[in-house]
Scaffold this motif. Structure first.
Motif, short mmCIF file in Angstrom:
data_model
loop_
_atom_site.label_atom_id
_atom_site.label_comp_id
_atom_site.label_asym_id
_atom_site.label_seq_id
_atom_site.Cartn_x
_atom_site.Cartn_y
_atom_site.Cartn_z
N PRO A 118 0.83 -1.21 0.00
CA PRO A 118 0.00 0.00 0.00
C PRO A 118 0.86 1.26 0.00
CG PRO A 118 0.02 -1.00 2.18
CD PRO A 118 0.73 -1.97 1.27
N VAL A 119 0.28 2.35 -0.42
CA VAL A 119 1.00 3.62 -0.52
C VAL A 119 1.59 4.02 0.83
CG1 VAL A 119 0.76 6.08 -0.99
CG2 VAL A 119 -0.35 4.42 -2.47
N GLU A 120 0.86 3.78 1.90
CA GLU A 120 1.34 4.21 3.22
C GLU A 120 2.60 3.46 3.64
OE1 GLU A 120 -2.44 1.66 3.89
OE2 GLU A 120 -1.74 3.27 2.55
N SER A 121 2.83 2.26 3.12
CA SER A 121 4.06 1.52 3.44
C SER A 121 5.26 2.07 2.69
CB SER A 121 3.88 0.04 3.12
OG SER A 121 2.90 -0.55 3.94
N ALA A 141 5.43 5.37 1.55
CA ALA A 141 5.53 6.83 1.65
C ALA A 141 6.70 7.32 2.48
CB ALA A 141 4.22 7.39 2.21
N THR A 142 7.01 6.64 3.59
CA THR A 142 8.00 7.17 4.52
C THR A 142 9.32 6.38 4.50
OG1 THR A 142 7.06 5.84 6.32
CG2 THR A 142 6.22 8.08 6.04
N GLN A 196 5.75 7.33 -3.86
CA GLN A 196 4.70 6.56 -4.48
C GLN A 196 5.31 5.69 -5.59
OE1 GLN A 196 1.90 9.33 -6.14
NE2 GLN A 196 3.30 10.08 -7.71
N GLY A 246 5.77 12.25 0.43
CA GLY A 246 5.80 10.80 0.46
C GLY A 246 6.23 10.19 -0.87
#
Length: 255
Positions: A222-225, A227-228, A239, A237
């Motif tokens: 997922p994008v949140e994994s 981003a950082t 992508q 972040g």
């Protein structure tokens, strides 16, 4: 561009560099991770450099790989030393897990050994900063090994050495210019999962690339994994991005 032959896939550790004038290097820690399209390469002195002067001697690059016969070319799209060109080597496989790289002009010979823990499936994703920021990077896997690459937060100028570009900058500005990240590590075979064992960014070695990585293929992260990731992630972040294309000259075919 054709896929890189399977014989190249995995992580290769350089065990010897010998130049035409007889200089040998068996100390610098050099790892090259190769997937069917992308590569990443990190080169650090031993012991790990700490001062800015010492860190200038680090190297790393990542991008697309092109193989034609015994000729291998590494097209550098992210480079610790800006605008250092491309790498071309003539490759001779001594065994399936040992390859000799010779400069076309005979200026050097390198010996590479494939890490047993890197044999297996490979995965690769190209990364870009969300929005209009120009930063890019990648995350590559080979067997139990990974390489994370992130371009520096402050864009570098082409045609000017890194040492010249940091001259006269403040300490904070120098750190941003030096923080082109090449982090190598093991996914499961380390003290902690996804442990960074070698990095161009001080303080990254010994840390986890990601504390709670998804148990899926990189393409499904997922994008949140994403981003950082890294020591200096973009404010917007990271992508997932399409693989870059090379603007290579088209050969004319005579009927």
């Amino acid at each position: 561009m054709n896929n890189v032959p399977d014989a190249y896939l995995g992580v290769w550790q350089r065990t010897l560099l010998r130049t035409a004038d007889g200089i040998e290097d068996r100390v610098t820690r050099v790892f090259w991770l190769q997937t069917p399209a992308l590569h990443a390469d990190v080169r650090l002195p031993d012991p790990a450099p700490t001062s800015i002067t010492q860190r200038i001697s680090q190297a790393g690059f990542a991008g697309l790989t092109e193989v034609q016969g015994d000729r291998c070319q590494w097209h550098r799209l992210v480079d610790f030393h800006p605008d250092s060109g491309t790498d071309v080597g003539l490759m001779t496989f001594i065994t399936p897990d040992e390859v000799q790289e010779t400069a076309p002009d005979g200026s050097y010979v390198e010996i590479w050994q494939r890490l047993p823990e890197s044999i297996g499936s490979t995965q690769a994703i190209w990364l870009a900063a969300a929005g209009d920021a120009p930063r890019q990077g990648c995350l590559l896997l080979a067997g139990d090994c990974f390489m994370f690459v992130a371009d520096r937060p402050t864009p570098a100028r082409k045609g000017l050495s890194l040492a010249a570009q940091i001259n006269g900058l403040s300490a904070d500005q120098v750190e941003l210019m030096m923080s082109c990240e090449f982090s190598f590590g093991r996914i499961a075979g380390a003290k902690v999962p996804w442990e960074i064992t070698l990095s161009t960014v001080p303080g990254r070695a010994g840390r986890c690339l990601l504390l709670d990585p998804p148990e899926t293929s990189l393409e499904q992260w997922p994008v949140e994994s994403l981003a950082t990731l890294g020591g200096y992630p973009p404010p917007t972040g990271w992508q997932r991005a399409p693989l870059p294309l090379l603007n290579l000259p088209v050969e004319e075919v005579t009927p």
